[in-house]
Design a protein around this motif. Structure first.
Motif, PDB file in Angstrom:
ATOM      1  N   TRP A 158      21.405  -6.645   2.382  1.00  0.00           N
ATOM      2  CA  TRP A 158      22.387  -6.527   1.292  1.00  0.00           C
ATOM      3  C   TRP A 158      22.393  -7.778   0.433  1.00  0.00           C
ATOM      4  CZ3 TRP A 158      27.011  -9.657   1.993  1.00  0.00           C
ATOM      5  CH2 TRP A 158      27.840  -9.643   0.875  1.00  0.00           C
ATOM      6  N   TRP A 162      21.401  -8.291  -3.522  1.00  0.00           N
ATOM      7  CA  TRP A 162      22.419  -8.762  -4.459  1.00  0.00           C
ATOM      8  C   TRP A 162      21.918  -9.979  -5.246  1.00  0.00           C
ATOM      9  CZ3 TRP A 162      26.221  -8.015  -7.480  1.00  0.00           C
ATOM     10  CH2 TRP A 162      27.077  -9.047  -7.880  1.00  0.00           C
ATOM     11  N   ALA A 194      21.818  -2.825  -3.605  1.00  0.00           N
ATOM     12  CA  ALA A 194      22.806  -3.762  -3.064  1.00  0.00           C
ATOM     13  C   ALA A 194      24.141  -3.061  -2.828  1.00  0.00           C
ATOM     14  CB  ALA A 194      22.988  -4.940  -4.012  1.00  0.00           C
ATOM     15  N   LEU A 197      23.887  -0.807   0.323  1.00  0.00           N
ATOM     16  CA  LEU A 197      23.920  -1.612   1.545  1.00  0.00           C
ATOM     17  C   LEU A 197      25.299  -2.212   1.783  1.00  0.00           C
ATOM     18  CD1 LEU A 197      20.440  -3.398   1.369  1.00  0.00           C
ATOM     19  CD2 LEU A 197      21.101  -1.427   2.760  1.00  0.00           C
ATOM     20  N   ALA A 198      26.003  -2.579   0.703  1.00  0.00           N
ATOM     21  CA  ALA A 198      27.361  -3.115   0.845  1.00  0.00           C
ATOM     22  C   ALA A 198      28.291  -2.070   1.447  1.00  0.00           C
ATOM     23  CB  ALA A 198      27.891  -3.575  -0.512  1.00  0.00           C
TER      24      ALA A 198
END
Length: 226
Positions: A158, A162, A194, A197-198
């Protein structure tokens, strides 16, 4: 609003497994953060679709109205994206602050970052390029059933996406109108990944904390998000 547990399930000894004092269920805050992140996923997916149409379809279209519609979309998209990003940042940090508090309650060892620091490091220049990752990794480990054996690949992935999205975006903006479409698409794709995954990071921490506090099947939950 967070929910405090008034009636935890019974433990193996026939008594009641008491939820640690100070622990609050982060589910409401986590869900709001995940919805906001999901909106980011949808928004950047729309960006990719429009970008693909712009490169593959529009060059063969002579209708000026279609080109004007394209320009209007990009003019409107920028302020919407800014508002969406700000709202997502706020609700994510609200969740993170509560998750950090829970991690302190659940952890058997003293943690490095206080809940206030867990939020504050995001606003510190240079520091925010690395320390927020350490914060989330620490919360993830403290929330896991076996902190020493937790797989940090999800959090690392993540954070890599990002930071990568920010670097690519900065480069794209520096190039101006001469930027390659592939770079713009790469920026959108990195932001989208990102955000996905967050969502998974928030869910793993939420479930592990809830399971540990209520003595639920923490190992089964950890295996789901390994």
């Amino acid at each position: 609003m967070s929910t405090i547990f008034d009636a935890p399930p019974a433990d193996d000894g026939g008594g009641r497994a008491e939820v640690p004092e100070g622990f609050l269920d982060t589910t409401p805050r986590a869900r709001v953060a995940q919805v906001a992140l999901g909106m980011n996923v949808a928004w950047f997916a729309l960006y990719l679709v429009v970008l693909a149409a712009q490169d593959l379809v529009l060059p063969s279209v002579d209708d000026l109205a279609v080109w004007d519609a394209r320009d209007r979309f990009w003019d409107v998209a920028e302020p919407i994206e800014i508002v969406l990003r700000l709202c997502t940042a706020v609700v994510f940090l609200v969740w993170l602050h509560r998750a950090s508090k829970n991690a302190h309650v659940l952890s058997e060892t003293k943690l490095q970052f206080t809940p206030g620091a867990a939020v504050g490091v995001w606003f510190a220049p240079c520091v925010n390029a690395w320390v927020p990752y350490q914060v989330v990794r620490e919360i993830d480990r403290a929330s896991a059933p076996e902190p020493s054996a937790v797989d940090t690949g999800l959090v690392a992935g993540w954070w890599a996406c990002w930071i990568g999205s920010l670097i690519i975006t900065r480069f794209v903006l520096a190039q101006g109108e001469s930027v390659e479409t592939t770079l713009v698409a790469g920026s959108f794709l990195a932001h989208l990944t990102a955000a996905v995954l967050a969502i998974l990071v928030v869910e793993r921490i939420r479930k592990n904390q809830l399971a540990r506090a209520t003595r639920d099947d923490i190992h089964g939950i950890a295996a789901t998000f390994a």
